[in-house]
Design a protein around this motif. Structure first.
Motif, PDB file in Angstrom:
ATOM      1  N   ASP A 194      77.034  15.195  74.770  1.00  0.00           N
ATOM      2  CA  ASP A 194      75.855  15.035  75.576  1.00  0.00           C
ATOM      3  C   ASP A 194      76.763  15.012  76.735  1.00  0.00           C
ATOM      4  OD1 ASP A 194      73.454  14.224  77.631  1.00  0.00           O
ATOM      5  OD2 ASP A 194      72.775  12.944  75.903  1.00  0.00           O
ATOM      6  N   ALA A 208      66.721  22.621  73.091  1.00  0.00           N
ATOM      7  CA  ALA A 208      66.287  22.250  74.256  1.00  0.00           C
ATOM      8  C   ALA A 208      66.393  22.069  75.608  1.00  0.00           C
ATOM      9  CB  ALA A 208      68.663  21.962  74.071  1.00  0.00           C
ATOM     10  N   CYS A 245      67.943  23.638  66.167  1.00  0.00           N
ATOM     11  CA  CYS A 245      67.627  22.288  66.902  1.00  0.00           C
ATOM     12  C   CYS A 245      67.408  23.248  68.583  1.00  0.00           C
ATOM     13  CB  CYS A 245      69.104  21.504  67.367  1.00  0.00           C
ATOM     14  SG  CYS A 245      68.553  20.238  69.192  1.00  0.00           S
ATOM     15  N   ALA A 303      71.313  10.871  70.348  1.00  0.00           N
ATOM     16  CA  ALA A 303      70.840  10.661  71.656  1.00  0.00           C
ATOM     17  C   ALA A 303      71.068   9.970  72.545  1.00  0.00           C
ATOM     18  CB  ALA A 303      69.315  11.378  71.985  1.00  0.00           C
ATOM     19  N   ASN A 317      59.109   6.473  78.150  1.00  0.00           N
ATOM     20  CA  ASN A 317      60.694   5.601  77.128  1.00  0.00           C
ATOM     21  C   ASN A 317      59.679   4.466  76.386  1.00  0.00           C
ATOM     22  OD1 ASN A 317      63.267   6.657  78.486  1.00  0.00           O
ATOM     23  ND2 ASN A 317      62.323   6.145  80.327  1.00  0.00           N
ATOM     24  N   ARG A 321      66.234  14.034  82.451  1.00  0.00           N
ATOM     25  CA  ARG A 321      66.677  12.601  82.271  1.00  0.00           C
ATOM     26  C   ARG A 321      67.638  11.837  82.643  1.00  0.00           C
ATOM     27  NH1 ARG A 321      64.517   9.585  78.197  1.00  0.00           N
ATOM     28  NH2 ARG A 321      62.752  10.665  76.867  1.00  0.00           N
ATOM     29  N   GLY A 348      67.240  13.763  65.637  1.00  0.00           N
ATOM     30  CA  GLY A 348      66.930  12.992  66.575  1.00  0.00           C
ATOM     31  C   GLY A 348      68.179  11.890  66.884  1.00  0.00           C
ATOM     32  N   ALA A 401      63.114  17.976  70.389  1.00  0.00           N
ATOM     33  CA  ALA A 401      62.789  17.914  72.434  1.00  0.00           C
ATOM     34  C   ALA A 401      61.517  17.518  72.771  1.00  0.00           C
ATOM     35  CB  ALA A 401      63.305  18.810  72.766  1.00  0.00           C
ATOM     36  N   ASP A 451      72.994  14.165  64.102  1.00  0.00           N
ATOM     37  CA  ASP A 451      72.309  14.029  65.509  1.00  0.00           C
ATOM     38  C   ASP A 451      72.592  12.725  65.881  1.00  0.00           C
ATOM     39  OD1 ASP A 451      71.093  15.553  67.560  1.00  0.00           O
ATOM     40  OD2 ASP A 451      69.419  16.014  65.925  1.00  0.00           O
ATOM     41  N   ASP A 463      69.897   6.565  75.362  1.00  0.00           N
ATOM     42  CA  ASP A 463      68.043   6.395  76.187  1.00  0.00           C
ATOM     43  C   ASP A 463      69.309   6.541  77.506  1.00  0.00           C
ATOM     44  OD1 ASP A 463      69.354   3.545  76.510  1.00  0.00           O
ATOM     45  OD2 ASP A 463      68.555   2.603  74.745  1.00  0.00           O
ATOM     46  N   THR A 473      64.990  10.879  70.184  1.00  0.00           N
ATOM     47  CA  THR A 473      64.979  10.750  71.309  1.00  0.00           C
ATOM     48  C   THR A 473      63.233   9.951  71.133  1.00  0.00           C
ATOM     49  OG1 THR A 473      64.533  13.281  72.766  1.00  0.00           O
ATOM     50  CG2 THR A 473      62.582  13.242  71.046  1.00  0.00           C
ATOM     51  N   TRP A 474      63.422  10.426  73.310  1.00  0.00           N
ATOM     52  CA  TRP A 474      62.186   9.786  73.457  1.00  0.00           C
ATOM     53  C   TRP A 474      61.228  10.433  74.467  1.00  0.00           C
ATOM     54  CZ3 TRP A 474      67.829   8.715  72.813  1.00  0.00           C
ATOM     55  CH2 TRP A 474      67.765   7.320  72.202  1.00  0.00           C
TER      56      TRP A 474
END
Length: 483
Positions: free
Chosen positions: A64, A253, A251, A115, A167, A288, A160, A211, A113, A117, A162-163
């Protein structure tokens, strides 16, 4: 259903290509080869010919972006969280995953995986190495520890999360079961509740990376089917993209300047090249890091060298403004003080984060209104932070920085909000590191600031300080603050 077709882009021949990541600040693409323990850096303007690859001693499973930094990436290791230098291949560890109930599980799983937030919480899923045993679970980085956030749920392979753009919904894939689940998500508390089925891939498809676009539709890699599928927020398939030559696509993105390109990694296997593919789509992915103040908690600073690094690590909001970011920073300052007092781990705090914040804002040419909101945010969290009651949010070095850069407006607002609008107004003694640098009364502060302004030829700041009563002489301790 709308149909797309992806094109082969990078001939990487990855054993297990994963974690495609686009960094908008320098138009750069990253991805990993978990099987071969590689991390690739690819400038979009140069493509594969301009790539840089590092070989690591352990696999990195997820990457990230770190806002404001191009020298490091957030990275998930085999069993933990770290900062990665993608040029040198060095890892600076933050926290490791451990299974308190049965330490033997540590040798049977790895990170998969993950992520971050919109409040900086770092979520990740683990998977069983045999891809069959129900040992995988969700983890969340909190208080410097990787905490089990699974509520007892187990799966062989999790992908995952993901949001949704608002959110309020979190998505997680149970890959071997072919199912995508959704949770109600409370952004303020970081609680994920009310798990339920969102979608089920038909025909033996295995949902891998996911995604979300700006309309709230979810793109998922249908591993073993050579395509990615787009689902509406209600769980209905609306679009599909074939990935020729990549049966084992892993994956998707979003990336590119307009965020309308989907990059797709794949796995080398029978009928699958292991290369990276891309496709242009109609609906963009969200930015994001620019929409929300994504703050990596101060609790992870065991892996950072200073509070300045924490602010570089945070993603500054462009929509909501900097107020929330700096208010949260101020609220965490007490934690930093405790960490420093008890010397937890090997971390040593930056004693003047307000100075670091002001300097960072000035160097980034932030307008005065933003800097003032930052200071007001600190005050709203705890008024004493700018009022000379301790080293951690002390205004004094911030005033010196503002004087150095000849920012009279910032000097003025710092004086106003720190009880120094009347230069004879007394406040607590010894607020500079508990008196280590001597008396820190207003006269001392302002004549030392005057000295700094003169040293850096900041004529406007010098004139302002003299007009407002700063004594025209240098304090014996002021040389300690010039740096």
């Amino acid at each position: 259903m709308k149909e797309y077709t992806a094109e082969e882009w990078l001939p990487s021949h990855s054993g297990l290509g994963e974690s495609p990541l686009y960094r908008a600040s320098d138009d750069t693409f990253f991805f990993v080869d978990i099987k071969n323990k590689l991390v690739h850096t690819v400038p979009l303007t140069q493509g594969w010919r301009g790539k840089h690859t590092v070989q690591l001693d352990e696999p990195v499973t997820r990457l990230d972006v770190v806002e404001g930094r191009t020298d490091v990436l957030a990275a998930q290791t085999k069993l933990g969280f770290a900062l990665l230098d993608p040029t040198k291949g060095t890892l600076n560890r933050i926290a490791d995953v451990s299974h308190a109930e049965d330490a033997s599980i540590d040798g049977k799983v790895r990170m998969n995986d993950g992520a971050i937030d919109a409040r900086g919480r770092w979520w990740a899923g683990t998977m069983a190495l045999d891809e069959e045993s129900g040992l995988g679970r969700l983890w969340c980085l909190r208080d410097g520890k990787a905490n089990d956030a699974s509520e007892g749920d187990r799966a062989a392979v999790l992908n995952g999360p993901t949001w949704s753009p608002d959110n309020k919904t979190m998505y997680v894939c149970d890959t071997p079961q072919g199912k995508i689940y959704q949770y109600d998500y409370d952004l303020e508390s970081g609680e994920a509740t009310n798990k339920r089925l969102f979608a089920h891939l038909e025909g033996g498809g295995m949902p891998d990376g996911i995604a979300v676009d700006v309309e709230g539709h979810v793109w998922v890699a249908a591993n073993s089917q050579g395509k990615i599928v787009r689902f509406s927020p209600e769980g209905t398939a609306t679009d599909a993209c074939r990935v020729p030559g990549a049966k084992m696509c892993s994956c998707p993105a979003f990336g590119g300047r307009d965020m309308k390109t989907i990059f797709i990694t794949s796995i080398m296997d029978e009928g699958s090249t292991g290369n990276v593919y891309c496709v242009r789509v109609d609906v963009a992915g969200p930015r994001r890091g620019e929409e929300y103040p994504l703050i990596m908690w101060w609790h992870i600073t065991n892996a950072l060298t200073s509070v300045q690094d924490v602010f570089r690590f945070s993603r500054v909001s462009k929509v909501m403004g900097e107020l929330l970011l700096y208010r949260r920073a101020a609220m965490e300052a007490e934690y930093c003080r405790e960490m420093s007092r008890w010397r937890v781990g090997h971390w040593v705090a930056d004693p003047h984060p307000i100075r670091s914040c002001v300097e960072n804002a000035i160097r980034r040419n932030q307008p005065f209104e933003v800097i003032e909101r930052m200071i007001q945010g600190c005050l709203s969290a705890n008024p004493c932070y700018l009022n000379g009651t301790g080293p951690f949010m002390n205004h004094v070095p911030a005033i010196f920085v503002a004087a150095e850069f000849n920012r009279v407006d910032v000097v003025k607002v710092l004086l106003h909000y720190s009880c120094l609008q009347n230069l004879r107004y007394p406040f607590c003694q010894g607020c500079m590191m508990g008196g280590h640098y001597g008396c820190s009364g207003p006269e001392v502060t302002c004549r030392n600031a005057l000295c700094v302004a003169r040293e850096h030829k900041s004529r406007d700041a010098e004139a302002f300080l003299l007009q407002n009563g700063a004594e025209d002489r240098c304090d014996t301790h002021c040389d300690r603050w010039h740096s």
